[in-house]
Write a protein that holds these residues in place. Structure first.
Motif, PDB file in Angstrom:
ATOM      1  N   SER A 172     -14.587 -21.084  44.717  1.00 42.65           N
ATOM      2  CA  SER A 172     -13.508 -21.551  43.856  1.00 42.65           C
ATOM      3  C   SER A 172     -14.068 -22.206  42.596  1.00 42.65           C
ATOM      4  N   ILE A 173     -13.341 -22.058  41.514  1.00 44.82           N
ATOM      5  CA  ILE A 173     -13.715 -22.667  40.244  1.00 44.82           C
ATOM      6  C   ILE A 173     -12.676 -23.739  39.951  1.00 44.82           C
ATOM      7  N   ASP A 174     -13.097 -24.987  40.052  1.00 42.67           N
ATOM      8  CA  ASP A 174     -12.144 -26.096  39.944  1.00 42.67           C
ATOM      9  C   ASP A 174     -12.885 -27.343  39.496  1.00 42.67           C
ATOM     10  N   GLU A 175     -12.270 -28.523  39.742  1.00 44.17           N
ATOM     11  CA  GLU A 175     -12.832 -29.769  39.234  1.00 44.17           C
ATOM     12  C   GLU A 175     -14.137 -30.171  39.898  1.00 44.17           C
ATOM     13  N   ARG A 176     -14.490 -29.539  41.003  1.00 48.95           N
ATOM     14  CA  ARG A 176     -15.753 -29.859  41.652  1.00 48.95           C
ATOM     15  C   ARG A 176     -16.948 -29.328  40.865  1.00 48.95           C
ATOM     16  N   VAL A 177     -16.765 -28.235  40.128  1.00 50.12           N
ATOM     17  CA  VAL A 177     -17.869 -27.566  39.440  1.00 50.12           C
ATOM     18  C   VAL A 177     -18.316 -28.376  38.224  1.00 50.12           C
ATOM     19  N   ASP A 178     -19.614 -28.611  38.124  1.00 51.92           N
ATOM     20  CA  ASP A 178     -20.201 -29.317  36.984  1.00 51.92           C
ATOM     21  C   ASP A 178     -20.539 -28.282  35.914  1.00 51.92           C
ATOM     22  N   PHE A 179     -19.607 -28.048  35.009  1.00 50.28           N
ATOM     23  CA  PHE A 179     -19.797 -27.018  33.991  1.00 50.28           C
ATOM     24  C   PHE A 179     -20.909 -27.369  33.016  1.00 50.28           C
ATOM     25  N   TRP A 203      -6.859 -25.514  33.803  1.00 54.09           N
ATOM     26  CA  TRP A 203      -7.681 -25.835  32.643  1.00 54.09           C
ATOM     27  C   TRP A 203      -9.054 -25.187  32.718  1.00 54.09           C
ATOM     28  N   ALA A 204      -9.502 -24.846  33.934  1.00 52.27           N
ATOM     29  CA  ALA A 204     -10.851 -24.294  34.108  1.00 52.27           C
ATOM     30  C   ALA A 204     -10.987 -22.903  33.504  1.00 52.27           C
ATOM     31  N   HIS A 205      -9.885 -22.195  33.279  1.00 56.08           N
ATOM     32  CA  HIS A 205      -9.964 -20.883  32.627  1.00 56.08           C
ATOM     33  C   HIS A 205     -10.645 -21.013  31.271  1.00 56.08           C
ATOM     34  N   ALA A 206     -10.172 -21.957  30.453  1.00 57.51           N
ATOM     35  CA  ALA A 206     -10.726 -22.128  29.111  1.00 57.51           C
ATOM     36  C   ALA A 206     -12.161 -22.611  29.163  1.00 57.51           C
ATOM     37  N   VAL A 207     -12.472 -23.520  30.079  1.00 55.60           N
ATOM     38  CA  VAL A 207     -13.841 -24.031  30.197  1.00 55.60           C
ATOM     39  C   VAL A 207     -14.794 -22.908  30.591  1.00 55.60           C
ATOM     40  N   LEU A 208     -14.364 -22.065  31.519  1.00 61.97           N
ATOM     41  CA  LEU A 208     -15.196 -20.949  31.958  1.00 61.97           C
ATOM     42  C   LEU A 208     -15.411 -19.957  30.824  1.00 61.97           C
ATOM     43  N   LEU A 240     -26.300 -21.050  44.050  1.00 68.36           N
ATOM     44  CA  LEU A 240     -26.115 -22.360  43.431  1.00 68.36           C
ATOM     45  C   LEU A 240     -24.907 -23.094  44.013  1.00 68.36           C
ATOM     46  N   VAL A 241     -25.063 -24.409  44.127  1.00 66.14           N
ATOM     47  CA  VAL A 241     -23.932 -25.304  44.405  1.00 66.14           C
ATOM     48  C   VAL A 241     -23.969 -26.386  43.312  1.00 66.14           C
ATOM     49  N   PRO A 242     -23.449 -26.081  42.117  1.00 65.33           N
ATOM     50  CA  PRO A 242     -23.541 -27.010  40.982  1.00 65.33           C
ATOM     51  C   PRO A 242     -22.346 -27.948  40.937  1.00 65.33           C
TER      52      PRO A 242
END
Length: 325
Positions: A172-179, A203-208, A240-242
């Motif tokens: 999953s791509i969410d608030e846990r991921v350290d972009f 919001w993670a769409h735009a960050v990704l 990876l687990v970033p």
């Protein structure tokens, strides 16, 4: 000894986080029933036949006796299931069989009014079930007397590709991921990202998109089916687990991907999350992007010590049987 496993949640089976545990129990000969309480309906599915039917609560109460064997576990409440139907369905079964499946996190990041609602639901599940089941030691302080059943994977070891393929992040791509960390790593190594943006983090769409546009060495490859996970991971050497540290969502999390990576034979490079630290003998811990090369070397060296058969859902079901008695 005939075992029965009944699982009650508000997800259809193919989205059920415990589906691999249910499949392992069924493969062992247990009578396994999945009960999905959603959209105002209670759907009872027998795993052996795949037959499902919609029933009323009175009908489920009448069916419950036949769904219980000599040794029965009714696993319910995973993630604080929000459906009132799930509470009513749980009450159809003998109290002594009910176990509140807390999984790996108390609140899943909820705050304010949402957190208050979670705590009310949590209190209801505690009242319904005489025992809880958790995945990590930290949660046992919150649920005294709980069963601890560690996370696992359904994957088996596969041959590695060798060479220097990209590192992979899958999930999953969410608030846990350290972009920010991913962006820094993307300056040092090639990275493939598989997964979908979680509905709670649009919001993670735009960050990704910004990450991929600014880092040519980072590729986003989209979502995946769980059935394809083993084939996808067979292409990689390092997973990876970033994740951010000191977040409510990562404090007690027992990440599926740690077990998927290691069971498949992939070396793990992870930020020092509490659960990752407990598995430090098998992974490479990452403290900043500058330490990636050393962490990757440790991950590749340490993965050989992992015993996939000890961390398969078959092993977890065998352990649960000893707890049922």
């Amino acid at each position: 000894m005939r075992y029965s496993l009944v699982h009650i949640n508000n997800q259809p089976f193919l989205r059920e986080p415990r589906r691999e545990l249910l499949r392992a129990a069924a493969a062992d000969g247990a009578q396994v029933t999945h009960i999905a309480c959603r959209d105002g309906e209670v759907t009872v599915t027998d795993l052996a036949s795949g037959d499902g039917r919609v029933v009323s609560i009175p009908q489920l109460r009448a069916l419950a006796r036949g769904l219980c064997g000599e040794r029965t576990l009714v696993l319910t409440g995973l993630g604080g299931a929000r459906s009132e139907l799930a509470w009513r369905a749980t009450a159809c079964f003998p109290r002594t069989t009910r176990v509140y499946d807390v999984y790996d996190e108390l609140s899943y990041g909820a705050r304010g009014y949402s957190y208050l609602k979670f705590m009310v639901r949590d209190g209801i599940w505690r009242a319904l079930c005489p025992r809880a089941m958790v995945m990590v030691d930290g949660m046992m302080r919150i649920y005294p007397g709980a069963w601890k059943v560690e996370n696992a994977s359904h994957l088996e070891p596969t041959p590695r590709p060798g060479g220097t393929p990209p590192a992979v992040y899958i999930g999953s791509i969410d608030e846990r991921v350290d972009f920010d960390l991913l962006a820094a790593l993307g300056e040092r190594t090639d990275i493939d990202i598989w997964g979908a943006v979680h509905e709670r983090a649009p919001w993670a769409h735009a960050v990704l998109e910004r990450l991929v546009a600014s880092r040519p060495r980072v590729r986003f490859l989209g979502g995946y089916r769980n059935e394809a996970l083993g084939e996808i991971l067979s292409r990689y050497e390092v997973g990876l687990v970033p994740y951010h540290l000191n977040e409510r969502m990562t404090r007690h999390v027992a990440l599926d991907k740690l077990y998927h990576y290691l069971n498949a034979g992939v070396g793990v490079v992870t930020t020092p999350l509490p659960h990752a630290v407990r598995l430090k003998d098998y992974v490479g811990l990452l403290n900043g992007a500058g330490g990636y090369e050393a962490a990757a070397a440790e991950a590749l060296a340490r993965r050989a010590g992992w015993r996939a058969d000890e961390h398969h859902w078959r092993a977890r079901w065998a352990h649960i049987k000893t707890l049922i008695g």
